[in-house]
Design an enzyme around this catalytic site. Sequence first.
Site, PDB file in Angstrom:
ATOM      1  N   HIS A   1      -3.052  -5.301   1.821  1.00 60.37           N
ATOM      2  CA  HIS A   1      -2.318  -5.503   3.082  1.00 60.37           C
ATOM      3  C   HIS A   1      -2.415  -6.951   3.557  1.00 60.37           C
ATOM      4  CE1 HIS A   1      -2.030  -1.149   4.156  1.00 60.37           C
ATOM      5  NE2 HIS A   1      -3.219  -1.053   3.593  1.00 60.37           N
TER       6      HIS A   1
ATOM      7  N   CYS B   1       0.820  -1.210   0.000  1.00 58.03           N
ATOM      8  CA  CYS B   1       0.000   0.000   0.000  1.00 58.03           C
ATOM      9  C   CYS B   1       0.862   1.272   0.000  1.00 58.03           C
ATOM     10  CB  CYS B   1      -1.013  -0.043   1.139  1.00 58.03           C
ATOM     11  SG  CYS B   1      -2.415   1.035   0.824  1.00 58.03           S
TER      12      CYS B   1
ATOM     13  N   GLU C   1      -0.552  -8.262   5.557  1.00 61.13           N
ATOM     14  CA  GLU C   1      -0.143  -8.224   6.970  1.00 61.13           C
ATOM     15  C   GLU C   1      -1.327  -8.017   7.908  1.00 61.13           C
ATOM     16  OE1 GLU C   1       0.343  -5.890   4.726  1.00 61.13           O
ATOM     17  OE2 GLU C   1       0.137  -3.887   5.588  1.00 61.13           O
TER      18      GLU C   1
HETATM   19  N1  GLN Z   1      -3.462   6.331   0.886  1.00 59.64           N
HETATM   20  C1  GLN Z   1      -2.213   6.075   1.570  1.00 59.64           C
HETATM   21  C2  GLN Z   1      -1.053   6.833   0.951  1.00 59.64           C
HETATM   22  O1  GLN Z   1      -1.212   7.453  -0.064  1.00 59.64           O
HETATM   23  C3  GLN Z   1      -1.896   4.593   1.580  1.00 59.64           C
HETATM   24  C4  GLN Z   1      -2.899   3.843   2.411  1.00 59.64           C
HETATM   25  C5  GLN Z   1      -2.386   2.605   3.079  1.00 59.64           C
HETATM   26  O2  GLN Z   1      -1.191   2.333   3.164  1.00 59.64           O
HETATM   27  N2  GLN Z   1      -3.328   1.857   3.615  1.00 59.64           N
HETATM   28  O3  GLN Z   1       0.004   6.816   1.458  1.00 59.64           O
END
Ligand code: GLN
Length: 206
Positions: free
Chosen positions: A183, A85, A185
């Site tokens: 994710h 992410c 994790e």
């Molecule tokens: N929207 C977040 C970002 O731009 C990422 C979101 C996440 O890691 N769950 O960093």
Amino acid sequence: MSTDSPTFRIGVLALQGDFREHIRSVEQSGHYAFGINQAPELGEIDALILPGGESTTIAKLARSFGLFEPIRDLIKAGLPVYGSCAGMILLAREIEGAAPGQESFGGIDMKVLRNAFGRQVDSFEGDIDFLGIAAPAVRGVFIRAPWVEKVGSGVEVLATVESPSGAHPVAVKQGNLLATSFHPELTDDSRVHRYFIEEIVAKANR
Ligand code: GLN
């Protein structure tokens, strides 16, 4: 321990975000992980994980902790890195929807779109077919997640999701680098971590 199943030392960047959950997933997959936030600790690891969280905050903190350039250099030198992410965003060569001045370490020849899934569905879960991980499907937990808009020819797409605008990559690999929009994790399934360690870290450290 037998030499057939070495235990790797996996550093998880512990500045902001869900680094504890990554440490738990690595341990669940039978390897050793610890949080790192000091430059000398980068010398003690076989691989690095960039957690989920907020990519602009992680990049800024990496700068102020003196970790930004060292991590960027290690990525260029071939250190195996997995980003989920926000971690995916940090591995992207180009970020669409970046905050002003937002930096990434780069490494994967891709353009990612931040918060791609939009406000209506800014968090959702779905079953993901992941190339290289046998059935059952991986449960994808997406939280204000990016998707991949464009990849270069050296990038392998491991998973996609369908959206009204077409299929978008949500898991990619290039060399020793792995990134997922979702994710793993945050689930009890450590197969993506095991994939990273067995398919990337083990081969890079052979
Ligand atoms: N929207 C977040 C970002 O731009 C990422 C979101 C996440 O890691 N769950 O960093």
